[in-house]
Design a protein around this motif. Structure first.
Motif, mmCIF file in Angstrom:
data_model
loop_
_atom_site.group_PDB
_atom_site.id
_atom_site.type_symbol
_atom_site.label_atom_id
_atom_site.label_comp_id
_atom_site.label_asym_id
_atom_site.label_seq_id
_atom_site.Cartn_x
_atom_site.Cartn_y
_atom_site.Cartn_z
ATOM 1 N N GLU A 239 92.595 31.426 46.083
ATOM 2 C CA GLU A 239 92.347 30.881 47.417
ATOM 3 C C GLU A 239 91.138 29.953 47.410
ATOM 4 O O GLU A 239 91.152 28.862 47.994
ATOM 5 N N LEU A 240 90.075 30.367 46.741
ATOM 6 C CA LEU A 240 88.857 29.553 46.690
ATOM 7 C C LEU A 240 89.048 28.327 45.806
ATOM 8 O O LEU A 240 88.580 27.227 46.136
ATOM 9 N N LEU A 241 89.745 28.495 44.690
ATOM 10 C CA LEU A 241 89.960 27.391 43.766
ATOM 11 C C LEU A 241 90.896 26.330 44.344
ATOM 12 O O LEU A 241 90.720 25.131 44.092
ATOM 13 N N LEU A 242 91.899 26.759 45.109
ATOM 14 C CA LEU A 242 92.915 25.831 45.608
ATOM 15 C C LEU A 242 92.561 25.184 46.941
ATOM 16 O O LEU A 242 93.098 24.134 47.288
ATOM 17 N N THR A 243 91.642 25.798 47.692
ATOM 18 C CA THR A 243 91.217 25.201 48.962
ATOM 19 C C THR A 243 89.931 24.396 48.822
ATOM 20 O O THR A 243 89.706 23.432 49.558
ATOM 21 N N GLY A 244 89.058 24.820 47.917
ATOM 22 C CA GLY A 244 87.753 24.181 47.801
ATOM 23 C C GLY A 244 86.797 24.547 48.914
ATOM 24 O O GLY A 244 85.698 23.987 49.007
ATOM 25 N N ASP A 245 87.197 25.503 49.776
ATOM 26 C CA ASP A 245 86.344 25.883 50.911
ATOM 27 C C ASP A 245 85.068 26.562 50.432
ATOM 28 O O ASP A 245 85.086 27.322 49.464
ATOM 29 N N ASP A 246 83.971 26.308 51.149
ATOM 30 C CA ASP A 246 82.741 27.008 50.798
ATOM 31 C C ASP A 246 82.741 28.400 51.427
ATOM 32 O O ASP A 246 83.533 28.697 52.321
ATOM 33 N N PHE A 247 81.860 29.265 50.913
ATOM 34 C CA PHE A 247 81.806 30.640 51.414
ATOM 35 C C PHE A 247 80.377 31.160 51.345
ATOM 36 O O PHE A 247 79.526 30.628 50.624
ATOM 37 N N SER A 248 80.137 32.190 52.135
ATOM 38 C CA SER A 248 78.779 32.711 52.336
ATOM 39 C C SER A 248 78.338 33.615 51.201
ATOM 40 O O SER A 248 79.142 34.073 50.377
ATOM 41 N N ALA A 249 77.044 33.910 51.210
ATOM 42 C CA ALA A 249 76.502 34.866 50.249
ATOM 43 C C ALA A 249 77.119 36.241 50.451
ATOM 44 O O ALA A 249 77.375 36.971 49.475
ATOM 45 N N GLU A 250 77.356 36.627 51.685
ATOM 46 C CA GLU A 250 77.973 37.933 51.947
ATOM 47 C C GLU A 250 79.381 38.003 51.366
ATOM 48 O O GLU A 250 79.798 39.031 50.833
ATOM 49 N N HIS A 251 80.128 36.902 51.472
ATOM 50 C CA HIS A 251 81.472 36.893 50.883
ATOM 51 C C HIS A 251 81.372 36.935 49.357
ATOM 52 O O HIS A 251 82.190 37.604 48.693
ATOM 53 N N ALA A 252 80.382 36.245 48.798
ATOM 54 C CA ALA A 252 80.164 36.310 47.346
ATOM 55 C C ALA A 252 79.878 37.745 46.908
ATOM 56 O O ALA A 252 80.323 38.179 45.836
ATOM 57 N N LEU A 253 79.157 38.493 47.734
ATOM 58 C CA LEU A 253 78.886 39.898 47.444
ATOM 59 C C LEU A 253 80.181 40.705 47.458
ATOM 60 O O LEU A 253 80.430 41.532 46.563
ATOM 61 N N GLN A 254 81.019 40.468 48.454
ATOM 62 C CA GLN A 254 82.301 41.182 48.541
ATOM 63 C C GLN A 254 83.203 40.876 47.348
ATOM 64 O O GLN A 254 83.954 41.743 46.894
ATOM 65 N N LEU A 255 83.116 39.661 46.817
ATOM 66 C CA LEU A 255 83.941 39.253 45.686
ATOM 67 C C LEU A 255 83.424 39.795 44.352
ATOM 68 O O LEU A 255 84.147 39.753 43.353
ATOM 69 N N GLY A 256 82.179 40.262 44.329
ATOM 70 C CA GLY A 256 81.582 40.695 43.073
ATOM 71 C C GLY A 256 80.902 39.574 42.312
ATOM 72 O O GLY A 256 80.528 39.736 41.149
ATOM 73 N N LEU A 257 80.699 38.437 42.967
ATOM 74 C CA LEU A 257 80.027 37.300 42.333
ATOM 75 C C LEU A 257 78.517 37.509 42.266
ATOM 76 O O LEU A 257 77.853 37.019 41.348
ATOM 77 N N VAL A 258 77.962 38.228 43.248
ATOM 78 C CA VAL A 258 76.534 38.563 43.241
ATOM 79 C C VAL A 258 76.380 40.068 43.447
ATOM 80 O O VAL A 258 77.283 40.728 43.964
ATOM 81 N N ASN A 259 75.230 40.577 43.029
ATOM 82 C CA ASN A 259 74.958 42.017 43.155
ATOM 83 C C ASN A 259 74.354 42.401 44.487
ATOM 84 O O ASN A 259 74.548 43.524 44.955
ATOM 85 N N SER A 260 73.609 41.469 45.094
ATOM 86 C CA SER A 260 72.975 41.772 46.369
ATOM 87 C C SER A 260 72.632 40.483 47.092
ATOM 88 O O SER A 260 72.537 39.414 46.481
#
Length: 267
Positions: free
Chosen positions: A163-184
């Motif tokens: 979804e992120l790769l095909l839309t190019g939409d930006d997303f928040s730090a909180e969403h990055a946390l939910q995805l496992g991209l960041v720890n906190s």
């Protein structure tokens, strides 16, 4: 020497700052090459046990590859673009991922494109509540090239990554946390203290044990479970003859003896 990445070392922690704030810390060829040189130097520096990476200025961690420079390589054809841009970026993310000391991203602002990809490659990440992430390469008519089509699905799962790769939409730090991209995610002013605190929690432990865990996890992700378990055993075997393991086991037994003695006295 280059000022595109700045280095500071204190308390066993190296701070690398991507330093092109006027260009949103875009990953130029010079910056990537100097970044790799600094990592080579830090790997053999016994006074450094962990690395934190952040961006200069208030706006960006890194907005990704330097498009002006990259477009010049594209104009010379596929072979040149792959050699100068793709391989250079993949070399950086692979180096970060396999670095034998813990590498922590302190994401202070925009982490777009290559900036998101280097975050994916690092072992750990703390994000400011002002951070924004994106996989915008599709808007340029291309896929990510620094490993983003491979690492993000491994972190977030295939459908969420697509979804992120095909839309190019930006997303928040909180969403990055939910995805496992960041720890906190922390308040912006707490970003560097939080990243340093995380590094110090790791530095309490044996550097060699830390390295064996990083190796087992990083290499094991691309193996079957059976192969990964063999790798885990090999990394444990590296620790068996070391004073790190012997001293830690003896300290544990001494604490246990003390606890038992206290219990015997207090009933």
């Amino acid at each position: 020497m280059s000022d595109t990445v700045l280095l500071q070392i204190s308390d066993g922690i190296a701070l690398l700052t991507l330093n092109r704030p006027a260009r949103l810390n875009a990953l130029s060829y010079e910056l990537i090459d100097w970044f790799l040189s600094l990592l080579d130097m830090l790997e053999v520096n016994d006074n450094v046990g962990a690395v934190i990476i952040t961006g200069a200025g208030e706006r960006a961690f890194s907005a990704g590859g330097d498009i002006h420079e990259f477009s010049g390589s594209v104009a010379k054809g596929a072979n040149t673009a792959v050699r100068d841009f793709v391989r250079r970026g993949q070399r950086l993310t692979a180096r970060l991922e396999a670095f034998p000391k813990p590498v922590i991203a302190a994401v202070n602002g925009l982490a777009y494109g290559g900036g998101c990809e280097i975050t994916e490659a690092m072992h750990l990440a703390v994000a400011s509540d002002r951070a924004r992430f994106a996989k915008p390469e599709i808007k340029l008519g291309m896929p990510p090239t620094f490993g983003g089509t491979q690492r993000l699905p491994r972190l977030a799962g295939r459908k969420r990554a697509l979804e992120l790769l095909l839309t190019g939409d930006d997303f928040s730090a909180e969403h990055a946390l939910q995805l496992g991209l960041v720890n906190s995610v922390v308040a912006h002013e707490e970003l560097m203290p939080a990243a340093r605190a995380l590094a110090k929690r790791i530095l309490r432990h044996s550097p060699l044990a830390t390295q064996t865990i990083i190796t087992a996890v990083t290499r094991g992700l691309n193996m079957s479970i059976a192969e990964g378990l063999l790798l885990e055993g090999e990394q444990f075997a590296r620790m068996v003859p070391t004073p790190d393991l012997a001293e830690a086991l003896e300290a544990w037994k001494e604490r246990h003896r003390t606890e038992q003695a206290v219990k015997a006295v207090t009933g």
